[in-house]
Motif scaffolding. Structure first.
Motif, PDB file in Angstrom:
ATOM      1  N   GLU A  41      15.061 -41.724  26.726  1.00  0.00           N
ATOM      2  CA  GLU A  41      14.779 -41.607  28.161  1.00  0.00           C
ATOM      3  C   GLU A  41      13.575 -40.698  28.412  1.00  0.00           C
ATOM      4  O   GLU A  41      13.658 -39.663  29.085  1.00  0.00           O
ATOM      5  CB  GLU A  41      16.008 -41.120  28.936  1.00  0.00           C
ATOM      6  CG  GLU A  41      17.197 -42.070  28.819  1.00  0.00           C
ATOM      7  CD  GLU A  41      18.402 -41.650  29.671  1.00  0.00           C
ATOM      8  OE1 GLU A  41      18.490 -40.468  30.051  1.00  0.00           O
ATOM      9  OE2 GLU A  41      19.232 -42.528  29.957  1.00  0.00           O
ATOM     10  N   SER A  42      12.445 -41.106  27.866  1.00  0.00           N
ATOM     11  CA  SER A  42      11.199 -40.360  28.042  1.00  0.00           C
ATOM     12  C   SER A  42      10.843 -40.238  29.518  1.00  0.00           C
ATOM     13  O   SER A  42      11.130 -41.123  30.325  1.00  0.00           O
ATOM     14  CB  SER A  42      10.055 -41.080  27.308  1.00  0.00           C
ATOM     15  OG  SER A  42      10.208 -40.987  25.912  1.00  0.00           O
ATOM     16  N   ILE A  43      10.171 -39.132  29.850  1.00  0.00           N
ATOM     17  CA  ILE A  43       9.759 -38.902  31.235  1.00  0.00           C
ATOM     18  C   ILE A  43       8.232 -38.901  31.377  1.00  0.00           C
ATOM     19  O   ILE A  43       7.710 -38.630  32.463  1.00  0.00           O
ATOM     20  CB  ILE A  43      10.341 -37.583  31.785  1.00  0.00           C
ATOM     21  CG1 ILE A  43       9.922 -36.394  30.907  1.00  0.00           C
ATOM     22  CG2 ILE A  43      11.855 -37.677  31.900  1.00  0.00           C
ATOM     23  CD1 ILE A  43      10.365 -35.042  31.448  1.00  0.00           C
ATOM     24  N   ASP A  44       7.513 -39.200  30.295  1.00  0.00           N
ATOM     25  CA  ASP A  44       6.071 -39.405  30.419  1.00  0.00           C
ATOM     26  C   ASP A  44       5.841 -40.906  30.639  1.00  0.00           C
ATOM     27  O   ASP A  44       6.721 -41.595  31.122  1.00  0.00           O
ATOM     28  CB  ASP A  44       5.322 -38.861  29.196  1.00  0.00           C
ATOM     29  CG  ASP A  44       5.648 -39.611  27.911  1.00  0.00           C
ATOM     30  OD1 ASP A  44       6.551 -40.484  27.928  1.00  0.00           O
ATOM     31  OD2 ASP A  44       4.999 -39.337  26.881  1.00  0.00           O
ATOM     32  N   ASN A  45       4.709 -41.438  30.264  1.00  0.00           N
ATOM     33  CA  ASN A  45       4.476 -42.873  30.477  1.00  0.00           C
ATOM     34  C   ASN A  45       4.740 -43.715  29.231  1.00  0.00           C
ATOM     35  O   ASN A  45       4.215 -44.819  29.086  1.00  0.00           O
ATOM     36  CB  ASN A  45       3.050 -43.112  30.980  1.00  0.00           C
ATOM     37  CG  ASN A  45       1.981 -42.605  30.016  1.00  0.00           C
ATOM     38  OD1 ASN A  45       2.251 -41.724  29.200  1.00  0.00           O
ATOM     39  ND2 ASN A  45       0.779 -43.146  30.121  1.00  0.00           N
ATOM     40  N   SER A  46       5.577 -43.195  28.316  1.00  0.00           N
ATOM     41  CA  SER A  46       5.932 -43.945  27.110  1.00  0.00           C
ATOM     42  C   SER A  46       6.628 -45.259  27.443  1.00  0.00           C
ATOM     43  O   SER A  46       6.309 -46.315  26.874  1.00  0.00           O
ATOM     44  CB  SER A  46       6.832 -43.111  26.198  1.00  0.00           C
ATOM     45  OG  SER A  46       6.163 -42.008  25.657  1.00  0.00           O
TER      46      SER A  46
END
Length: 241
Positions: A41-46
């Motif tokens: 659950e990445s919070i960057d633009n991954s």
């Protein structure tokens, strides 16, 4: 031969595209590759990139694509080792590995590893050398490893680096190739000591297989003291004095 490469991920940009590209470039008529991205659950633009890349793969039709399969999943996990376990559960290859998002396979790596496993059917694990690079991909050093010695590893440190290690899938099906997901930083040490303690045959090959990125944000740097504590506990559990 089919390879299953798992990439545990959390906020992997901007390195992630190079990692994925290095895996895809390994596919050929003799090397089939599935790349499984297990995101926490990445919070960057991954995730935005992964969704775009996945759709691009679905739209792209050519002969080489039948040797390459890509998929990703995003869900909450307990950390890197839990993510890798989840990826291996879904894997279907002959050879398993994991490659962190800031690492890359060098051209021809999987072909080299495939030949070793084919030529040495009694070998369970293969690892090699790596090149250390900075955040821009500039080479900093070349690490040429030596054969593993259990007594040395459990009293000092693990010098087989994860981005160069490959395992026969039979180890997973035997229940041996599984991380202790309660560990946060030194699970690879625990896994390799478990394999050595089980009598599995591990071979070092004198080939440079991967690029290992160092940009100051590596977990081993950020949490150095905590990692050293975890390492000592693991080594003690395997009989270190």
């Amino acid at each position: 031969m089919k390879f299953s490469v798992v990439t545990p991920l959390y906020n992997g940009m901007p390195h992630l595209p190079k990692c994925i590209g290095s895996v895809k470039s390994q596919a050929s008529k003799s090397i089939s590759v599935e790349h499984l991205i297990q995101d926490g659950e990445s919070i960057d633009n991954s995730l935005e990139f992964l969704e775009f890349y996945n759709q691009d793969q679905l739209n792209e039709i050519n002969n080489e694509d039948k040797y390459y399969d890509f998929n990703f999943q995003s869900s909450k996990d307990k950390g890197m080792y839990d993510a890798i376990n989840k990826g291996w559960i879904k894997s279907s290859g002959d050879i398993y590995s994991w490659l962190n998002h800031d690492e890359q396979y060098l051209p021809g790596t999987l072909a080299i590893v495939s030949r070793v496993f084919e030529n040495y059917p009694d070998v369970d694990v293969v690892y090699g050398n790596m090149i250390v690079v900075d955040k821009d991909g500039n080479p900093l050093s070349a690490r040429r490893e030596i054969p593993l010695r259990e007594n040395y590893v459990k009293h000092n440190f693990l010098y087989a680096i994860s981005c160069t290690i490959f395992f026969r899938s039979s180890l997973f099906h035997q229940g041996i190739l599984k991380f202790n997901d309660n560990l946060i930083l030194a699970g690879d040490l625990d896994l390799m000591l478990k394999l050595m303690n089980s009598g599995k045959k591990i071979m070092h090959i004198d080939k440079y297989l991967s690029l290992f990125g160092v940009d100051g944000s590596n977990l081993s740097v950020t949490y150095k003291n905590k990692m050293n504590e975890e390492i000592k506990k693991i080594q003690s559990s395997y009989g270190a004095s």
